[in-house]
Design an enzyme around this catalytic site. Structure first.
Site, PDB file in Angstrom:
ATOM      1  N   LYS A 150       0.842  -1.191   0.000  1.00 53.85           N
ATOM      2  CA  LYS A 150       0.000   0.000   0.000  1.00 53.85           C
ATOM      3  C   LYS A 150       0.883   1.249   0.000  1.00 53.85           C
ATOM      4  CE  LYS A 150      -4.012   1.660   2.686  1.00 53.85           C
ATOM      5  NZ  LYS A 150      -4.848   1.322   3.859  1.00 53.85           N
ATOM      6  N   SER A 209     -12.029   2.055   4.316  1.00 55.98           N
ATOM      7  CA  SER A 209     -12.208   2.989   5.422  1.00 55.98           C
ATOM      8  C   SER A 209     -10.894   3.180   6.150  1.00 55.98           C
ATOM      9  CB  SER A 209     -13.287   2.471   6.378  1.00 55.98           C
ATOM     10  OG  SER A 209     -12.917   1.226   6.904  1.00 55.98           O
ATOM     11  N   SER A 235      -8.457   0.539   7.108  1.00 50.79           N
ATOM     12  CA  SER A 235      -9.132  -0.757   7.122  1.00 50.79           C
ATOM     13  C   SER A 235      -8.428  -1.792   6.272  1.00 50.79           C
ATOM     14  CB  SER A 235     -10.573  -0.594   6.645  1.00 50.79           C
ATOM     15  OG  SER A 235     -11.243  -1.819   6.641  1.00 50.79           O
TER      16      SER A 235
END
Length: 495
Positions: free
Chosen positions: A109, A190, A193
């Site tokens: 990420k 979210s 998340s």
């Protein structure tokens, strides 16, 4: 060259270098829907090389992410990926295997720092030139185990902690990510998340006990609550990745440490009520999942949601606002001033206003402004929030549930199915997400989602929660369910 231009150029160079190997690899080996174990068998047998495997994934990114339906799930390609793959192929030929991920391409990420020539942006133009000299500890552990950092995954900008009316999956740098099962649908994501985007995109997602995985080198929201974890097709893959990035051995219950050999016989599982707003078909899939668990020998116990869960909302946002201001100011202070001009949250707010045509075109920055108005963590108001969160989510929440009738694991429906992408209203946050997932995130308990089937062609899952440092037990229960239910349906990617 601007950030978007760099991404495009780096991707084009990687793809151009890949073409020769790709044409042969495409017909000889298909990487889609392959597990880590199956890829390792193919690599060991010489059916494919890591270089050809990396090239094949780059081809798929170009075909589906950068062109065709433009899913936009990959924000940046690592221009060193093919070179790293060739080096790992050489090591394999010399019988030098680094670990369980040797030669396996992965995406991290884009809020996780890596030493590659790819910025760590959290999706924001404010960090578009933030190139880091070293891997975050979790990235270093992946690389030490032999992983190839293929690139950075797009994300909800600032992990969706910028606006009260955001559109999940959108970032200024990467644009809008689309759902794998329907490009018109929201991919979720979210704040911090793992479970929500995993369940909505038909994946297994493990959110480890807070502290098991190092948060250093990860753009923060709340050090009290933040944790990175794997999102994979299978529980087995999630277990491999979790064991690699964990700073200590994964904790198990009283059933041994074997994930594949584990059986549910006698395991007591607390079943949470169906939340309001759940889709009727989700209700049926959850009932089916319970039947599977019972058929495999689990003892299921109906539990009621504690009243304390309903009180936690009044503390949650305030706590995150205080913690984000403190954590992001500390993080920005670590960045190279020649690359990043913003030194404080106040600076970020001003940057977004000055670059509104790039950053504020879809939604605002209300959460940034609310956080900037908060005082230090020493404030009495913040200490009251902490006490409230511990009471409502932990002591009178999850700890109470797990203390009833010998229950070892809790289960509830995951959120979903996915909403339509709506940049006007933003996320509706519907689908009836189980309260145990939110409570686990706040209290630092481990949680996991595993696919349970489709509703209208869109994935939904079940959520499992257990006590702190029992991450291995979650993987065992999830694998037993996954094996018996076989409920995951792969997406049919549109061209």
């Amino acid at each position: 060259m601007d950030r978007r231009g760099f991404i495009t150029t780096a991707g084009a160079l990687s793809l151009a270098a890949a073409v020769g190997d790709l044409r042969a690899a495409e017909h000889a080996f298909d990487p889609t829907e392959q597990s880590i174990a199956s890829l390792q068998r193919a690599l060991a047998a010489g059916a494919v090389t890591s270089e050809a495997l990396t090239a094949a994934y780059l081809h798929r990114i170009a075909r589906f992410d950068q062109h065709g339906p433009e899913y936009r799930s990959v924000l940046a390609i690592n221009p060193n990926a093919l070179k790293d793959a060739r080096s790992l192929d050489s090591e394999r030929k010399s019988a030098k295997l680094r670990g369980p991920l040797h030669g396996i391409p992965i995406l991290v990420k884009d809020n996780i720092e890596t030493q590659d020539p790819v910025a760590t942006t959290a999706g924001s133009y404010a960090l578009a030139r933030s190139f880091r000299p070293a891997d975050a500890p979790l990235a270093a552990r992946l690389r030490a185990a032999g992983a190839i950092v293929l690139g950075k995954a797009n994300l909800s900008e600032w992990a969706n902690f910028r606006s009260t009316r955001s559109c999940s999956g959108w970032s200024g740098v990467g644009g809008q990510v689309r759902n794998a099962y329907d490009p018109a649908r929201n991919p979720s994501g979210s704040s911090g998340s793992i479970l929500s985007p995993a369940s909505i995109n038909g994946l297994v997602g493990l959110k480890p006990t807070v502290g098991v995985v190092s948060g250093k080198g990860v753009v923060p929201i709340s050090p009290r609550q933040d944790t990175a974890g794997p999102m994979c097709r299978t529980v087995a893959d999630a277990a491999i990745l979790a064991s690699v990035i964990a700073e200590r051995p994964l904790g198990f219950g009283a059933h041994g440490t074997d994930i594949e050999g584990f059986r549910l016989r006698g395991v007591r599982i607390g079943v949470m009520p169906i939340p309001q707003g759940a889709h009727p078909d989700t209700t049926q899939l959850f009932a089916n999942a319970r039947t599977v668990l019972e058929h495999e020998g689990a003892v299921t116990v109906d539990l009621k949601s504690p009243k304390a869960f309903d009180e936690s909302g009044e503390y949650q946002l305030d706590g995150l606002l205080y913690e984000f201001k403190d954590a992001i100011n500390a993080y920005l202070a670590t960045l190279d001033p020649s690359q990043v001009d913003c030194k404080t949250l106040t600076d970020l707010i001003a940057f977004n206003r000055a670059h509104a045509d790039q950053e504020l075109v879809v939604f605002g920055q209300e959460l940034f402004e609310m956080a900037d108005a908060k005082g230090p963590l020493s404030d009495a108001a913040y200490q009251k929030v902490l006490a409230g969160l511990k009471r409502t989510t932990d002591v009178e929440g999850l700890a109470t549930l797990l203390g009833q009738q010998g229950v070892e694991v809790l289960v509830g429906p995951s959120n979903g199915p996915a909403d339509l992408i709506d940049p006007v209203w933003g996320d509706r946050r519907g689908g009836g997400s189980s309260q145990i997932a939110s409570a686990a995130a706040i209290a630092g308990y481990p949680s996991l989602t595993v696919p349970a089937g489709l509703v209208g062609g869109l994935p939904v899952g079940i959520t499992l929660v257990t006590g702190r440092n029992q991450d291995g037990l979650l993987l065992q229960v999830a694998r037993a369910y996954e094996r018996a239910a076989n409920a995951r349906v792969p997406p049919h990617l549109m061209i």
